[in-house]
Design a protein around this motif. Structure first.
Motif, PDB file in Angstrom:
ATOM      1  N   SER A 111       0.837  -1.207   0.000  1.00  0.00           N
ATOM      2  CA  SER A 111       0.000   0.000   0.000  1.00  0.00           C
ATOM      3  C   SER A 111       0.869   1.253   0.000  1.00  0.00           C
ATOM      4  N   TYR A 112       1.913   1.256   0.824  1.00  0.00           N
ATOM      5  CA  TYR A 112       2.848   2.385   0.857  1.00  0.00           C
ATOM      6  C   TYR A 112       3.465   2.589  -0.528  1.00  0.00           C
ATOM      7  N   THR A 113       3.918   1.494  -1.137  1.00  0.00           N
ATOM      8  CA  THR A 113       4.527   1.545  -2.466  1.00  0.00           C
ATOM      9  C   THR A 113       3.545   2.099  -3.488  1.00  0.00           C
ATOM     10  N   ALA A 114       2.296   1.667  -3.432  1.00  0.00           N
ATOM     11  CA  ALA A 114       1.273   2.172  -4.349  1.00  0.00           C
ATOM     12  C   ALA A 114       1.070   3.677  -4.154  1.00  0.00           C
ATOM     13  N   GLY A 115       1.166   4.152  -2.919  1.00  0.00           N
ATOM     14  CA  GLY A 115       1.039   5.585  -2.646  1.00  0.00           C
ATOM     15  C   GLY A 115       2.176   6.385  -3.252  1.00  0.00           C
ATOM     16  N   VAL A 116       3.398   5.885  -3.118  1.00  0.00           N
ATOM     17  CA  VAL A 116       4.547   6.564  -3.720  1.00  0.00           C
ATOM     18  C   VAL A 116       4.368   6.618  -5.238  1.00  0.00           C
ATOM     19  N   ASN A 117       3.978   5.501  -5.834  1.00  0.00           N
ATOM     20  CA  ASN A 117       3.808   5.457  -7.286  1.00  0.00           C
ATOM     21  C   ASN A 117       2.641   6.324  -7.758  1.00  0.00           C
ATOM     22  N   ALA A 118       1.604   6.461  -6.939  1.00  0.00           N
ATOM     23  CA  ALA A 118       0.500   7.358  -7.286  1.00  0.00           C
ATOM     24  C   ALA A 118       1.002   8.799  -7.336  1.00  0.00           C
ATOM     25  N   TYR A 119       1.867   9.154  -6.394  1.00  0.00           N
ATOM     26  CA  TYR A 119       2.453  10.503  -6.413  1.00  0.00           C
ATOM     27  C   TYR A 119       3.272  10.697  -7.689  1.00  0.00           C
ATOM     28  N   LEU A 120       4.089   9.711  -8.039  1.00  0.00           N
ATOM     29  CA  LEU A 120       4.905   9.822  -9.247  1.00  0.00           C
ATOM     30  C   LEU A 120       4.023   9.955 -10.493  1.00  0.00           C
ATOM     31  N   LYS A 121       2.943   9.222 -10.517  1.00  0.00           N
ATOM     32  CA  LYS A 121       2.027   9.265 -11.664  1.00  0.00           C
ATOM     33  C   LYS A 121       1.318  10.616 -11.757  1.00  0.00           C
ATOM     34  N   ASP A 122       0.985  11.207 -10.607  1.00  0.00           N
ATOM     35  CA  ASP A 122       0.248  12.472 -10.566  1.00  0.00           C
ATOM     36  C   ASP A 122       1.091  13.697 -10.875  1.00  0.00           C
ATOM     37  N   HIS A 123       2.418  13.562 -10.933  1.00  0.00           N
ATOM     38  CA  HIS A 123       3.285  14.727 -11.080  1.00  0.00           C
ATOM     39  C   HIS A 123       4.254  14.558 -12.246  1.00  0.00           C
ATOM     40  N   ASP A 124       4.416  15.631 -13.002  1.00  0.00           N
ATOM     41  CA  ASP A 124       5.425  15.644 -14.056  1.00  0.00           C
ATOM     42  C   ASP A 124       6.796  15.558 -13.419  1.00  0.00           C
ATOM     43  N   LYS A 125       7.751  15.115 -14.180  1.00  0.00           N
ATOM     44  CA  LYS A 125       9.119  14.986 -13.689  1.00  0.00           C
ATOM     45  C   LYS A 125       9.617  16.315 -13.118  1.00  0.00           C
ATOM     46  N   GLU A 126       9.224  17.430 -13.752  1.00  0.00           N
ATOM     47  CA  GLU A 126       9.683  18.751 -13.306  1.00  0.00           C
ATOM     48  C   GLU A 126       9.132  19.119 -11.931  1.00  0.00           C
ATOM     49  N   ALA A 127       7.960  18.573 -11.592  1.00  0.00           N
ATOM     50  CA  ALA A 127       7.309  18.954 -10.337  1.00  0.00           C
ATOM     51  C   ALA A 127       7.675  18.028  -9.176  1.00  0.00           C
ATOM     52  N   LEU A 128       8.445  16.978  -9.423  1.00  0.00           N
ATOM     53  CA  LEU A 128       8.762  16.037  -8.346  1.00  0.00           C
ATOM     54  C   LEU A 128       9.638  16.665  -7.284  1.00  0.00           C
ATOM     55  N   SER A 129      10.692  17.321  -7.707  1.00  0.00           N
ATOM     56  CA  SER A 129      11.598  17.910  -6.745  1.00  0.00           C
ATOM     57  C   SER A 129      12.543  18.871  -7.463  1.00  0.00           C
ATOM     58  N   LEU A 130      12.800  19.981  -6.850  1.00  0.00           N
ATOM     59  CA  LEU A 130      13.667  20.999  -7.415  1.00  0.00           C
ATOM     60  C   LEU A 130      15.084  20.470  -7.650  1.00  0.00           C
ATOM     61  N   GLU A 131      15.527  19.548  -6.821  1.00  0.00           N
ATOM     62  CA  GLU A 131      16.903  19.047  -6.941  1.00  0.00           C
ATOM     63  C   GLU A 131      17.181  18.407  -8.302  1.00  0.00           C
TER      64      GLU A 131
END
Length: 190
Positions: free
Chosen positions: A150-170
């Protein structure tokens, strides 16, 4: 044997120091002139959502995330699967860069991010942490495996919901957005 381990630990510290120095160098370079105009929207896009409502595919029931005055998220869910899903989503929202960086360190794959082979990579691959975590995951009792999934699915949902540019400034600061670097899905062993 101990001096060899200390030497390898020293190399790991050096790699982390060099990565931090590279990040600082890129920040200084981006902060000069017109580059800071490009940096500001990227910084805003990568900030965690701290208020409002968001629909996230994968939840069974509504979940409430309340941030206290220090920004610490408190998650309220009606079932365990949604609780761990939301924890993965919020964790990725707050610190995906750190999660991805440490995933590469643990797997001995820092060279993928910084395009240069590191002696530390070979040492860390020799330790076999990837295989160890796979065996530990396989040995989990079903209820604990369900929590990790479930935790893994949550992380992947975040990745799916955000463009690469919006994931992290770093990622932008280090030039990883324009490179061949691909952010891979999260797995239970990560």
């Amino acid at each position: 044997m101990r001096s060899g381990v200390r030497r390898k630990a020293g190399w790991l510290a050096l790699v982390l120091f060099v990565a931090g120095a590279a990040l600082c160098q890129r920040l200084v370079a981006l902060g000069q002139g017109a580059a800071d105009q490009r940096l500001e929207p990227l910084a805003k896009a990568s900030l965690s959502q701290i208020s409002g409502t968001r629909g996230v595919a994968g939840l069974l029931e509504p979940v409430e995330v309340i941030r206290d005055r220090w920004g610490v998220p408190h998650i309220y869910a009606r079932n365990t699967a949604d609780l761990f899903f939301a924890q993965g989503y919020v964790h990725a929202q707050d610190r995906f860069w750190q999660m991805d960086f440490w995933r590469h360190i643990g797997a001995g794959r820092i060279a993928e991010m910084f395009a240069s082979e590191a002696d530390t990579d070979m040492f860390l691959r020799t330790l076999g942490w990837t295989e160890i975590t796979q065996k530990e995951y396989e040995a989990l009792e079903p209820q604990y495996k369900a929590m990790v999934n479930s935790y893994t699915a949550g992380v992947n949902a975040y990745l799916k919901d955000h463009d690469k540019e919006a994931l992290s400034l770093e990622y932008s600061i280090l030039g990883l957005l324009n490179a061949d670097y691909q952010i891979e899905p999260w797995t239970p062993t990560h």
